[in-house]
Design a protein around this motif. Structure first.
Motif, PDB file in Angstrom:
ATOM      1  N   VAL A  10       0.814  -1.215   0.000  1.00 17.81           N
ATOM      2  CA  VAL A  10       0.000   0.000   0.000  1.00 17.81           C
ATOM      3  C   VAL A  10       0.848   1.266   0.000  1.00 17.81           C
ATOM      4  O   VAL A  10       0.326   2.361  -0.261  1.00 17.81           O
ATOM      5  N   LEU A  11       2.141   1.137   0.262  1.00 21.00           N
ATOM      6  CA  LEU A  11       3.042   2.282   0.198  1.00 21.00           C
ATOM      7  C   LEU A  11       3.505   2.546  -1.230  1.00 21.00           C
ATOM      8  O   LEU A  11       3.647   3.702  -1.643  1.00 21.00           O
ATOM      9  N   CYS A  12       3.726   1.488  -1.991  1.00 21.92           N
ATOM     10  CA  CYS A  12       4.321   1.616  -3.326  1.00 21.92           C
ATOM     11  C   CYS A  12       3.307   1.552  -4.458  1.00 21.92           C
ATOM     12  O   CYS A  12       3.656   1.850  -5.604  1.00 21.92           O
ATOM     13  N   SER A  13       2.067   1.131  -4.179  1.00 18.70           N
ATOM     14  CA  SER A  13       1.034   1.047  -5.200  1.00 18.70           C
ATOM     15  C   SER A  13       0.047   2.197  -5.027  1.00 18.70           C
ATOM     16  O   SER A  13      -0.356   2.501  -3.904  1.00 18.70           O
ATOM     17  N   GLN A  14      -0.353   2.812  -6.128  1.00 24.49           N
ATOM     18  CA  GLN A  14      -1.311   3.899  -6.086  1.00 24.49           C
ATOM     19  C   GLN A  14      -2.712   3.299  -6.004  1.00 24.49           C
ATOM     20  O   GLN A  14      -3.368   3.062  -7.014  1.00 24.49           O
ATOM     21  N   VAL A  15      -3.144   3.054  -4.786  1.00 26.01           N
ATOM     22  CA  VAL A  15      -4.421   2.376  -4.561  1.00 26.01           C
ATOM     23  C   VAL A  15      -5.299   3.218  -3.648  1.00 26.01           C
ATOM     24  O   VAL A  15      -4.827   4.113  -2.947  1.00 26.01           O
ATOM     25  N   LEU A  16      -6.581   2.905  -3.655  1.00 26.52           N
ATOM     26  CA  LEU A  16      -7.546   3.655  -2.855  1.00 26.52           C
ATOM     27  C   LEU A  16      -7.534   3.195  -1.398  1.00 26.52           C
ATOM     28  O   LEU A  16      -6.966   2.164  -1.052  1.00 26.52           O
ATOM     29  N   GLY A  17      -8.209   3.972  -0.554  1.00 23.50           N
ATOM     30  CA  GLY A  17      -8.103   3.779   0.886  1.00 23.50           C
ATOM     31  C   GLY A  17      -8.541   2.433   1.395  1.00 23.50           C
ATOM     32  O   GLY A  17      -8.011   1.950   2.412  1.00 23.50           O
ATOM     33  N   TYR A  18      -9.494   1.788   0.714  1.00 21.85           N
ATOM     34  CA  TYR A  18      -9.965   0.498   1.232  1.00 21.85           C
ATOM     35  C   TYR A  18      -8.890  -0.577   1.180  1.00 21.85           C
ATOM     36  O   TYR A  18      -8.986  -1.583   1.878  1.00 21.85           O
ATOM     37  N   GLU A  19      -7.843  -0.364   0.383  1.00 20.01           N
ATOM     38  CA  GLU A  19      -6.789  -1.378   0.296  1.00 20.01           C
ATOM     39  C   GLU A  19      -5.902  -1.429   1.542  1.00 20.01           C
ATOM     40  O   GLU A  19      -5.137  -2.380   1.724  1.00 20.01           O
ATOM     41  N   VAL A  20      -5.995  -0.424   2.426  1.00 13.01           N
ATOM     42  CA  VAL A  20      -5.163  -0.459   3.624  1.00 13.01           C
ATOM     43  C   VAL A  20      -5.577  -1.589   4.564  1.00 13.01           C
ATOM     44  O   VAL A  20      -4.851  -1.887   5.512  1.00 13.01           O
ATOM     45  N   LEU A  21      -6.704  -2.240   4.277  1.00 10.90           N
ATOM     46  CA  LEU A  21      -7.052  -3.412   5.070  1.00 10.90           C
ATOM     47  C   LEU A  21      -5.995  -4.498   4.929  1.00 10.90           C
ATOM     48  O   LEU A  21      -5.899  -5.401   5.770  1.00 10.90           O
ATOM     49  N   VAL A  22      -5.169  -4.416   3.893  1.00 12.09           N
ATOM     50  CA  VAL A  22      -4.045  -5.337   3.718  1.00 12.09           C
ATOM     51  C   VAL A  22      -3.121  -5.307   4.936  1.00 12.09           C
ATOM     52  O   VAL A  22      -2.448  -6.297   5.249  1.00 12.09           O
ATOM     53  N   LEU A  23      -3.099  -4.198   5.657  1.00 16.14           N
ATOM     54  CA  LEU A  23      -2.241  -4.095   6.843  1.00 16.14           C
ATOM     55  C   LEU A  23      -2.643  -5.071   7.942  1.00 16.14           C
ATOM     56  O   LEU A  23      -1.879  -5.279   8.888  1.00 16.14           O
ATOM     57  N   LEU A  24      -3.822  -5.685   7.830  1.00 19.14           N
ATOM     58  CA  LEU A  24      -4.173  -6.730   8.792  1.00 19.14           C
ATOM     59  C   LEU A  24      -3.172  -7.878   8.742  1.00 19.14           C
ATOM     60  O   LEU A  24      -3.048  -8.640   9.705  1.00 19.14           O
ATOM     61  N   LEU A  25      -2.457  -8.007   7.626  1.00 23.82           N
ATOM     62  CA  LEU A  25      -1.447  -9.052   7.519  1.00 23.82           C
ATOM     63  C   LEU A  25      -0.288  -8.849   8.501  1.00 23.82           C
ATOM     64  O   LEU A  25       0.543  -9.738   8.681  1.00 23.82           O
TER      65      LEU A  25
END
Length: 396
Positions: free
Chosen positions: A309-324
């Motif tokens: 999510v730091l290096c990809s230009q993605v929208l806010g809902y993708e920060v759920l990846v941080l659950l990993l």
């Protein structure tokens, strides 16, 4: 003792999340992103290109006639493998497809709970630890992802479930589960070096081969070639206003933070995205050299997740990846290293707040800011050794 993944609180959280997904499927005309993904797969199954934006927008206008912004800014931006992944939903009438998607959301939630049983041997059986899954699954961001029909919960669930399979030597289903997140290849790219680190080149090769096979099958079903996807993406992706970094403060990547700091507008391309990943993994490698250890699977997973999510230009809902990062947080608490653990938790909690709440106190681009701060905690925080065990389980 009952672990966090099997606690009554966890089971209740899964049940409530699944019930919420079923309510959206039955009682509301939501799931717009899922509708678009299914529409693209349906075109593919009829040997038509899913990258025909005119047909996609016509279909969306039929289902969501009052959503003018959605109609003007929609498109099927997923790679050809999405035709395969969403084929089961496209093969049935839309009302049934929505119910199947609700079931998928529930299964993804179960996958997320496997983060408490994979990637790390740290264990927590306290009451607080058993309540944590409730906050992971029942928060504003997770529920918003379900409402719009996005795939981030599926991404996290597949990574956790895939690792659970890997740890049991079930290589084929594990590779398939890890290939599904490549519905968004720019976000899933760190899974390839992570697979190599955790299981050697054969595991990475299996994963790459599975991704290639799914995309090949998608091209075969739709009668298209990989070039069709690449040409469409280059021409159309940045025409969608939601994806423009200067227009959307919810974008999570480092270039949004650059704009917030008064810097120039820089839209990420495939080349600059790869360059960002090279810089990030260079910093990760330097940190491991300084630590003098091969990092644990949990730390490596956290580094891969925040890199996405730091290096990809993605929208806010993708920060759920941080659950990993949950397995890494478990290790930190088990080792008594509380300041980096609580810092990471607070930054994750900031991501789960509605945008309006944060903007009300004068903080803009808060998702990109929190992602960058989380990356800093990963880099300066402790790095446990690869075969680390909690103090109570440590051995000579």
């Amino acid at each position: 003792m009952v672990d966090a993944a099997r606690s009554p609180f966890a089971l209740l959280a899964v049940a409530l999340l699944t019930a919420f997904a079923f309510f959206q499927a039955i009682g509301a005309n939501n799931f717009p992103d899922f509708f678009i993904y299914r529409a693209g797969a349906e075109l593919g199954l009829h040997r038509e290109s899913p990258y025909d934006s005119k047909k996609i927008r016509t279909t969306v206008a039929t289902q969501f006639p009052e959503s003018e912004e959605l109609i003007k800014n929609c498109g099927f931006f997923l790679p050809p493998q999405a035709v395969v992944v969403f084929a089961p939903f496209a093969a049935v009438p839309y009302p049934i497809a929505k119910l199947l998607w609700a079931v998928t959301c529930g299964l993804s939630a179960i996958g997320v709970l496997l983060l408490f049983r994979t990637f790390s041997n740290a264990e927590h059986t306290s009451l607080a630890a058993r309540i944590v899954p409730v906050f992971l699954l029942l928060n504003f961001l997770t529920l918003a992802i379900i409402v719009v029909g996005q795939t981030t919960l599926l991404f996290v669930g597949c990574v956790a479930a895939g690792q659970w399979c890997y740890e049991r030597k079930w290589s084929l289903p594990a590779a398939l589960l890890w290939a599904i997140p490549f519905l968004k290849p720019h976000l899933a790219l760190p899974l390839l070096p992570l697979a190599w680190y955790l299981g050697g080149w054969k595991r990475a090769a299996w994963l790459a081969g599975m991704v290639a096979a799914l995309n090949g099958l998608g091209c075969l079903l739709a009668g298209i070639g990989p070039r069709d996807y690449l040409d469409f993406l280059a021409a159309a992706h940045k025409s969608v206003l939601f994806n423009r970094v200067e227009l959307n403060p919810q974008i999570t990547s480092w270039n949004r933070l650059l704009i917030a700091a008064g810097g120039p507008v820089l839209e990420l391309t495939p080349i600059t995205t790869l360059a960002g990943y090279l810089v990030w993994f260079g910093l990760v490698l330097a940190r491991t050299v300084i630590a003098g250890v091969q990092p644990s699977a949990a730390w490596a997973l956290a580094a891969a997740a925040v890199g996405s999510v730091l290096c990809s230009q993605v929208l806010g809902y993708e920060v759920l990846v941080l659950l990993l990062a949950v397995p890494w947080l478990r290790e930190l608490f088990a080792a008594g290293k509380r300041w980096p653990a609580w810092s990471a938790i607070l930054l994750m909690a900031a991501q789960l707040l509605p945008r309006e709440w944060v903007e009300a106190v004068g903080i803009g681009s808060h998702r990109a800011l929190a992602v960058a701060a989380f990356a800093l905690v990963v880099l300066i925080g402790p790095v446990n050794a690869r075969h680390w065990a909690p103090p109570a389980q440590a051995h000579d």
